[in-house]
Design a protein around this motif. Structure first.
Motif, PDB file in Angstrom:
ATOM      1  N   UNK A   1      24.422  68.112  -5.038  1.00  0.00           N
ATOM      2  CA  UNK A   1      23.258  68.972  -4.479  1.00  0.00           C
ATOM      3  C   UNK A   1      23.375  68.794  -2.877  1.00  0.00           C
ATOM      4  N   UNK A   2      24.117  67.895  -2.446  1.00  0.00           N
ATOM      5  CA  UNK A   2      24.350  67.709  -0.789  1.00  0.00           C
ATOM      6  C   UNK A   2      25.501  68.663  -0.574  1.00  0.00           C
ATOM      7  N   UNK A   3      26.196  69.148  -1.390  1.00  0.00           N
ATOM      8  CA  UNK A   3      27.198  70.184  -0.583  1.00  0.00           C
ATOM      9  C   UNK A   3      28.767  69.561  -1.345  1.00  0.00           C
ATOM     10  N   UNK A   4      28.589  68.590  -1.873  1.00  0.00           N
ATOM     11  CA  UNK A   4      30.003  67.966  -2.322  1.00  0.00           C
ATOM     12  C   UNK A   4      30.998  69.172  -3.315  1.00  0.00           C
ATOM     13  N   UNK A   5      31.908  69.424  -3.028  1.00  0.00           N
ATOM     14  CA  UNK A   5      32.984  70.115  -3.702  1.00  0.00           C
ATOM     15  C   UNK A   5      33.053  69.610  -5.368  1.00  0.00           C
ATOM     16  N   UNK A   6      33.327  68.676  -5.323  1.00  0.00           N
ATOM     17  CA  UNK A   6      33.544  67.804  -6.712  1.00  0.00           C
ATOM     18  C   UNK A   6      33.643  66.397  -6.568  1.00  0.00           C
ATOM     19  N   UNK A   7      33.414  65.692  -7.649  1.00  0.00           N
ATOM     20  CA  UNK A   7      33.185  64.158  -7.729  1.00  0.00           C
ATOM     21  C   UNK A   7      34.549  63.551  -8.285  1.00  0.00           C
ATOM     22  N   UNK A   8      34.755  62.464  -7.750  1.00  0.00           N
ATOM     23  CA  UNK A   8      36.125  61.871  -8.363  1.00  0.00           C
ATOM     24  C   UNK A   8      35.562  60.533  -8.929  1.00  0.00           C
ATOM     25  N   UNK A   9      36.351  60.113 -10.012  1.00  0.00           N
ATOM     26  CA  UNK A   9      36.047  58.889 -10.790  1.00  0.00           C
ATOM     27  C   UNK A   9      37.350  58.159 -11.236  1.00  0.00           C
ATOM     28  N   UNK A  10      37.597  57.123 -11.611  1.00  0.00           N
ATOM     29  CA  UNK A  10      38.886  56.693 -11.743  1.00  0.00           C
ATOM     30  C   UNK A  10      39.565  57.072 -13.159  1.00  0.00           C
ATOM     31  N   UNK A  11      38.735  57.151 -14.075  1.00  0.00           N
ATOM     32  CA  UNK A  11      39.395  57.285 -15.512  1.00  0.00           C
ATOM     33  C   UNK A  11      38.955  58.339 -16.240  1.00  0.00           C
ATOM     34  N   UNK A  12      39.370  58.729 -17.481  1.00  0.00           N
ATOM     35  CA  UNK A  12      38.729  59.802 -18.091  1.00  0.00           C
ATOM     36  C   UNK A  12      37.347  59.487 -19.013  1.00  0.00           C
ATOM     37  N   UNK A  13      37.198  57.871 -19.105  1.00  0.00           N
ATOM     38  CA  UNK A  13      36.061  57.642 -20.030  1.00  0.00           C
ATOM     39  C   UNK A  13      34.950  57.707 -18.957  1.00  0.00           C
ATOM     40  N   UNK A  14      35.177  57.551 -17.654  1.00  0.00           N
ATOM     41  CA  UNK A  14      34.045  57.802 -16.685  1.00  0.00           C
ATOM     42  C   UNK A  14      33.677  59.234 -16.431  1.00  0.00           C
ATOM     43  N   UNK A  15      34.836  60.009 -16.375  1.00  0.00           N
ATOM     44  CA  UNK A  15      34.682  61.278 -16.358  1.00  0.00           C
ATOM     45  C   UNK A  15      33.851  61.858 -17.595  1.00  0.00           C
ATOM     46  N   UNK A  16      34.271  61.712 -18.811  1.00  0.00           N
ATOM     47  CA  UNK A  16      33.595  62.094 -20.019  1.00  0.00           C
ATOM     48  C   UNK A  16      32.028  61.570 -20.080  1.00  0.00           C
ATOM     49  N   UNK A  17      31.708  60.344 -19.521  1.00  0.00           N
ATOM     50  CA  UNK A  17      30.459  59.934 -19.312  1.00  0.00           C
ATOM     51  C   UNK A  17      29.586  60.490 -18.719  1.00  0.00           C
ATOM     52  N   UNK A  18      30.110  61.222 -17.364  1.00  0.00           N
ATOM     53  CA  UNK A  18      29.491  62.168 -16.332  1.00  0.00           C
ATOM     54  C   UNK A  18      29.076  63.487 -17.422  1.00  0.00           C
ATOM     55  N   UNK A  19      29.919  64.023 -18.044  1.00  0.00           N
ATOM     56  CA  UNK A  19      29.909  65.230 -18.737  1.00  0.00           C
ATOM     57  C   UNK A  19      28.762  64.979 -19.830  1.00  0.00           C
ATOM     58  N   UNK A  20      28.793  64.025 -20.504  1.00  0.00           N
ATOM     59  CA  UNK A  20      27.585  63.548 -21.232  1.00  0.00           C
ATOM     60  C   UNK A  20      26.268  63.158 -20.758  1.00  0.00           C
ATOM     61  N   UNK A  21      26.291  63.018 -19.537  1.00  0.00           N
ATOM     62  CA  UNK A  21      25.020  62.750 -18.991  1.00  0.00           C
ATOM     63  C   UNK A  21      24.658  63.793 -18.125  1.00  0.00           C
ATOM     64  N   UNK A  22      25.325  64.952 -18.347  1.00  0.00           N
ATOM     65  CA  UNK A  22      25.003  66.410 -17.801  1.00  0.00           C
ATOM     66  C   UNK A  22      25.444  66.802 -16.625  1.00  0.00           C
ATOM     67  N   UNK A  23      26.272  66.311 -16.073  1.00  0.00           N
ATOM     68  CA  UNK A  23      26.853  66.491 -14.806  1.00  0.00           C
ATOM     69  C   UNK A  23      27.903  67.841 -14.860  1.00  0.00           C
ATOM     70  N   UNK A  24      27.722  68.887 -14.438  1.00  0.00           N
ATOM     71  CA  UNK A  24      28.423  70.132 -14.919  1.00  0.00           C
ATOM     72  C   UNK A  24      29.559  70.480 -13.845  1.00  0.00           C
ATOM     73  N   UNK A  25      29.544  70.069 -12.630  1.00  0.00           N
ATOM     74  CA  UNK A  25      30.074  70.197 -11.503  1.00  0.00           C
ATOM     75  C   UNK A  25      31.603  69.811 -11.866  1.00  0.00           C
ATOM     76  N   UNK A  26      32.690  70.142 -11.015  1.00  0.00           N
ATOM     77  CA  UNK A  26      33.879  69.657 -11.018  1.00  0.00           C
ATOM     78  C   UNK A  26      33.991  68.307 -10.874  1.00  0.00           C
ATOM     79  N   UNK A  27      34.985  67.557 -11.765  1.00  0.00           N
ATOM     80  CA  UNK A  27      35.179  66.250 -11.729  1.00  0.00           C
ATOM     81  C   UNK A  27      36.783  66.074 -11.799  1.00  0.00           C
ATOM     82  N   UNK A  28      37.052  65.033 -10.936  1.00  0.00           N
ATOM     83  CA  UNK A  28      38.769  64.660 -10.915  1.00  0.00           C
ATOM     84  C   UNK A  28      38.706  63.025 -11.261  1.00  0.00           C
TER      85      UNK A  28
END
Length: 396
Positions: free
Chosen positions: A53-80
């Motif tokens: 919301x503050x203007x970040x282009x994407x968010x980054x996490x360490x591993x795929x489990x963290x990334x998938x948890x964000x998708x499950x939580x409703x985060x739709x933006x780009x994730x690395x």
């Protein structure tokens, strides 16, 4: 939402949005907001949403489990994400459009194979080791990795969106040496026919101190939470607002005479008659035992008061002394927060423990309820809450 929670981390969404905006203004480029380790203890979902919301282009996490948890939580933006186990399955990453940081040819081939199962192309960013000696492709592996990446990129199987590395923060000379190595990697990738959109080397410290290392993007963590990555500048001096206020409450008041021993081992004995306040947080909640006898303090009724006696797993004790008549059960206790509001800075704990602010906030325990506060810091508006796993402190 849990009721009657005695342990709360209030996370200011406006503060995170402000901090991302501050970094955008400072760099003039793309901001990748790192929300690994449950958003550095703040809640990965809250941090990701506020950062985007503050203007970040994407968010980054360490591993795929963290990334998938964000998708499950409703985060739709780009994730690395960029660290992968030997048996990782990249099919969910491709399906959920999660970008993969690739360090080896084996990972790249696994990602390409996953596109066949998922029935759609993947997006990758190539991770390069430039001297930190952790994950990332070594110079000897560049040609083979880049050649195959270029082939998959041209075929439309794996889009190579970026290239990145990580600094050792070993001083300006070492940073420049790593940057030179990184420049060689970029040139080599381009020679193979791939011109990456996102090129990022600077994390929080270099983003603040080394504008020449900004490239086309910066990948920042601690600064989006409003904390300083450098020892000679405070958050306020950098134009940042600390996002977390860690709170508990007084659940017992006990008047004691002089000579009373406090907590395990009686390593603190009251010199005069006083009043002790019991606070239900301990080392299970991320309040390190190393603070025992260190001079750490909290605020109660807006005034600083010392922590006394040994910190237990679930509780600690504060000597409220002359405040006794003004304190009642249920009064809030602030362990740390924004020093501009009169709260202890998290750096006080870090300094007393000879560690860094990162370790303190990332260590906040799962029993602590994360609450997203939508009001501007310093106002009295009620925070919004979330009953989901991120709000309850579960790792995301």
């Amino acid at each position: 939402m849990r009721t009657g929670s005695m342990r709360v981390a209030e996370v200011s969404m406006p503060a995170i949005r402000h901090n991302v905006g501050r970094i955008r203004a400072l760099t003039g480029g793309v901001v990748i907001a790192v929300v690994k380790a449950n958003g550095y203890g703040h809640s990965a979902r809250f941090a990701a949403q506020a950062a985007l919301d503050g203007g970040a282009t994407m968010v980054g996490v360490t591993d795929l489990e963290e990334a998938l948890a964000l998708r499950e939580a409703g985060i739709c933006g780009p994730i690395l994400c960029w660290i992968h186990g030997t048996n990782v399955d990249f099919v969910p990453a491709v399906t959920e459009q999660i970008e993969i940081g690739v360090s080896t040819l084996t990972q790249l081939e696994a990602l390409a194979a996953a596109t066949i199962v998922a029935g759609k192309p993947a997006v990758a960013q190539l991770k390069i080791d430039t001297g930190l000696s952790r994950n990332g492709a070594s110079r000897a592996d560049w040609d083979a990795l880049f050649a195959r990446a270029a082939e998959l990129h041209r075929a439309g199987t794996v889009r190579v969106r970026g290239i990145f590395s990580h600094l050792a923060n070993a001083g300006d000379e070492a940073d420049r040496a790593q940057a030179a190595e990184f420049d060689d990697a970029i040139a080599t990738l381009r020679a193979h026919g791939v011109d990456p959109e996102l090129i990022h080397l600077a994390a929080s410290a270099a983003t603040i101190t080394s504008p020449h290392l900004h490239y086309t993007a910066v990948r920042v963590g601690i600064v989006i939470y409003g904390l300083s990555p450098v020892s000679d500048k405070t958050s306020a001096q950098l134009g940042l607002v600390p996002a977390m206020t860690l709170r508990s409450e007084v659940i017992m008041l006990r008047g004691v005479p002089a000579g009373t021993g406090v907590s395990y081992g009686f390593n603190h004995v009251c010199e005069t008659a006083t009043t002790l306040a019991l606070v239900p947080m301990g080392y299970a909640d991320g309040m390190p035992r190393a603070l025992n006898g260190s001079g750490a303090w909290v605020t109660i009724a807006g005034e600083p008061r010392p922590i006394v006696g040994r910190i237990g797993m679930d509780q600690f004790i504060v000597d409220v002394g002359p405040q006794a008549g003004r304190i009642k059960l249920g009064d809030p206790v602030v362990l740390f927060g924004d020093p501009e509001r009169g709260y202890p800075a998290v750096e006080i704990w870090a300094g007393l423990m000879h560690t860094i602010n990162y370790e303190i906030i990332a260590g906040i325990g799962s029993r602590v309820l994360r609450i997203a506060a939508d009001a501007e810091p310093g106002t009295d508006a009620e925070p919004s809450t979330d009953a989901g796993p991120a709000a309850q402190g579960a790792a995301a």
